[in-house]
Design an enzyme around this catalytic site. Structure first.
Site, mmCIF file in Angstrom:
data_model
loop_
_atom_site.group_PDB
_atom_site.id
_atom_site.type_symbol
_atom_site.label_atom_id
_atom_site.label_comp_id
_atom_site.label_asym_id
_atom_site.label_seq_id
_atom_site.Cartn_x
_atom_site.Cartn_y
_atom_site.Cartn_z
ATOM 1 N N LYS A 190 84.468 89.709 -68.494
ATOM 2 C CA LYS A 190 84.753 89.519 -69.710
ATOM 3 C C LYS A 190 84.874 87.257 -70.147
ATOM 4 O O LYS A 190 85.422 87.665 -69.545
ATOM 5 C CB LYS A 190 86.263 89.780 -70.334
ATOM 6 C CG LYS A 190 86.616 91.157 -69.388
ATOM 7 C CD LYS A 190 87.602 92.145 -69.972
ATOM 8 C CE LYS A 190 87.872 93.409 -69.622
ATOM 9 N NZ LYS A 190 88.007 93.681 -68.349
ATOM 10 N N ASP A 223 80.296 103.566 -73.016
ATOM 11 C CA ASP A 223 81.616 103.900 -72.318
ATOM 12 C C ASP A 223 82.363 104.197 -73.708
ATOM 13 O O ASP A 223 82.554 103.595 -74.211
ATOM 14 C CB ASP A 223 81.356 102.386 -71.954
ATOM 15 C CG ASP A 223 83.408 102.138 -71.278
ATOM 16 O OD1 ASP A 223 83.945 103.034 -71.640
ATOM 17 O OD2 ASP A 223 83.344 101.244 -70.612
ATOM 18 N N ASP A 283 83.310 107.825 -66.945
ATOM 19 C CA ASP A 283 83.714 108.084 -68.503
ATOM 20 C C ASP A 283 82.073 107.071 -69.632
ATOM 21 O O ASP A 283 82.238 106.748 -70.912
ATOM 22 C CB ASP A 283 85.123 107.125 -69.233
ATOM 23 C CG ASP A 283 84.878 105.866 -68.720
ATOM 24 O OD1 ASP A 283 84.327 105.679 -67.776
ATOM 25 O OD2 ASP A 283 86.339 105.284 -68.597
HETATM 26 P P1 GTP Z 1 91.994 102.583 -69.560
HETATM 27 O O1 GTP Z 1 93.821 102.563 -69.167
HETATM 28 O O2 GTP Z 1 91.557 102.638 -70.641
HETATM 29 O O3 GTP Z 1 91.204 101.175 -70.076
HETATM 30 O O4 GTP Z 1 90.711 103.744 -68.940
HETATM 31 P P2 GTP Z 1 90.559 103.580 -67.641
HETATM 32 O O5 GTP Z 1 92.375 104.389 -66.580
HETATM 33 O O6 GTP Z 1 89.832 104.773 -67.753
HETATM 34 O O7 GTP Z 1 90.127 102.451 -66.837
HETATM 35 P P3 GTP Z 1 88.619 101.876 -67.051
HETATM 36 O O8 GTP Z 1 88.042 102.935 -68.118
HETATM 37 O O9 GTP Z 1 88.852 101.156 -66.560
HETATM 38 O O10 GTP Z 1 88.189 102.858 -65.762
HETATM 39 C C1 GTP Z 1 86.585 103.013 -65.541
HETATM 40 C C2 GTP Z 1 86.513 104.118 -65.028
HETATM 41 O O11 GTP Z 1 87.057 104.040 -62.803
HETATM 42 C C3 GTP Z 1 87.168 105.152 -65.254
HETATM 43 O O12 GTP Z 1 86.332 106.243 -65.334
HETATM 44 C C4 GTP Z 1 88.777 105.406 -64.840
HETATM 45 O O13 GTP Z 1 88.677 107.326 -64.466
HETATM 46 C C5 GTP Z 1 88.547 105.315 -62.972
HETATM 47 N N1 GTP Z 1 89.207 104.173 -62.291
HETATM 48 C C6 GTP Z 1 89.566 103.767 -63.464
HETATM 49 N N2 GTP Z 1 90.931 103.728 -62.368
HETATM 50 C C7 GTP Z 1 90.867 104.327 -61.226
HETATM 51 C C8 GTP Z 1 91.785 104.554 -60.263
HETATM 52 O O14 GTP Z 1 92.568 103.839 -59.180
HETATM 53 N N3 GTP Z 1 90.931 105.570 -59.125
HETATM 54 C C9 GTP Z 1 90.008 105.976 -59.849
HETATM 55 N N4 GTP Z 1 90.160 106.761 -59.085
HETATM 56 N N5 GTP Z 1 89.329 106.008 -60.680
HETATM 57 C C10 GTP Z 1 89.856 105.183 -61.572
#
Ligand code: GTP
Length: 340
Positions: free
Chosen positions: A159, A218, A108
């Site tokens: 953070k 982001d 993202d």
């Molecule tokens: P929020 O729920 O809004 O915080 O978004 P998010 O679920 O995308 O979490 P975050 O932005 O912290 O994640 C950063 C990146 O890691 C993103 O591209 C997510 O798709 C990916 N990501 C987060 N958790 C996982 C996971 O458990 N497995 C995988 N495969 N990708 C993950």
């Protein structure tokens, strides 16, 4: 070179848009976000992409049924359960049989990072892992990464409270990893790379970082999801893109500015759409105002309605006539309800 792209998160901050699709399948100026991310990697020499999937993996498989994206082969690694960032990297790299050093990116993040420069420095320093950094004005909601003069990471502070950050350089979510990093990640459970793996590497003095010194965003919140598109439309990232899809029907008396308008969108007379994102099939009624907001697929903003301050209207959502909403989230309307 191979890259693991993390695309398995729930994307909760972009709900309700992410109730029906993963964040990385949302459009960025009318192309799925994942295509922008993969395109950037391919331009920097990546020849195979491993998608680390968890939440709604079928959306990717359906979009790229021949297993190719951006001209390179994809490997789909679907986690049996959410494993968090490091757990996902380990699972995906092993599932895809990745060998040698590889790149990891958060799916993202949109950036113009020079990946070749990062790889060269990683090799030169003999790092076990290299993190790219980005300078921000308020680091308090990010992972902050102070380094010594050789670029070695001294700490990994998640953070920090406002005003107490040791540096304004944050983890930008692009990593170069040696395969030995995978052995540091426990299998079969959730492991965070920021909270568990990187701090252990700091203690071993094997983690390095480099300031990317370039465009970076982001896209995880409504405000940033919109801003990422405005930056492509206003020339911030070079040649400005056209935001209005050729099949959109924008009334000549409407005013559309710095906005991404998807396929089949209808914008009525006198409507004003500024710094906003309209997903395919959305309808904006006569005289409505959509400012800094996101309108989901097939959603209906009725005539005279007013949306501002990062409203998010979910797919099929309805904003009634003359409603005034600021920063609101609108879920799908019950069957048969239209805005009028
Ligand atoms: P929020 O729920 O809004 O915080 O978004 P998010 O679920 O995308 O979490 P975050 O932005 O912290 O994640 C950063 C990146 O890691 C993103 O591209 C997510 O798709 C990916 N990501 C987060 N958790 C996982 C996971 O458990 N497995 C995988 N495969 N990708 C993950």
């Amino acid at each position: 070179m191979q890259a693991v792209v993390l695309v398995g998160g729930f994307g909760t901050r972009l709900r309700p848009l992410t109730n029906t699709r993963p964040k990385q399948m949302l459009p960025i100026v009318n192309r799925p976000m994942v295509e922008h991310v993969v395109g950037h990697l391919v331009r920097h020499g990546v020849s195979r992409v491993v998608l680390a999937l968890g939440y709604r993996p079928d959306a990717f498989v359906d979009a790229y049924p021949d297993g190719r994206c951006g001209g390179v082969p994809l490997h789909y690694a679907v986690e049996p359960e959410p494993l968090d960032t490091a757990g996902a990297i380990r699972f995906a790299a092993r599932d895809a049989g990745v060998e040698g050093r590889f790149v990891v990116v958060n799916g993202d993040v949109l950036t113009d990072l020079d990946l070749g420069r990062v790889l060269a420095l990683h090799d030169e320093r003999g790092a076990e892992a290299t993190i790219t950094l980005h300078r921000v004005t308020d680091p308090s909601r990010y992972g902050v990464v102070p380094t010594d003069t050789t670029g070695r990471v001294e700490a990994f502070v998640e953070k920090p409270p406002p005003g107490e950050a040791p540096t304004d350089l944050i983890n930008a979510g692009t990593y170069v990893l040696e395969p030995s990093v995978l052995d540091r990640i426990a299998g079969g459970r959730r492991v965070s790379i920021e909270r568990e793996v990187f701090p252990a590497m700091v203690a071993d003095h094997t983690l390095y970082a480099i300031d990317g010194e370039t465009y970076w965003i982001d896209t995880g919140t409504p405000a940033e999801y919109v801003q990422a598109q405005v930056d492509l439309l206003d020339g911030t990232r070079g040649c400005a893109l056209t935001g209005v899809h050729r099949t959109a029907d924008v009334d000549p008396r409407a005013d559309v500015e710095l906005s991404a308008v998807g396929a089949g969108v209808v914008v009525g007379p006198g409507a004003r759409v500024t710094r906003s994102v309209l997903l395919p099939g959305a309808t904006i009624g006569a005289g409505a105002v959509v400012d800094g907001s996101i309108v989901g697929e097939g959603a209906d903003v009725a005539r005279g309605a007013h949306l501002s301050e990062h409203c998010v209207v979910g797919d099929g959502g309805v904003v009634p006539r003359d409603a005034r909403l600021a920063g609101a989230r609108v879920e799908r309307a019950p069957e048969g309800v239209r805005g009028g």
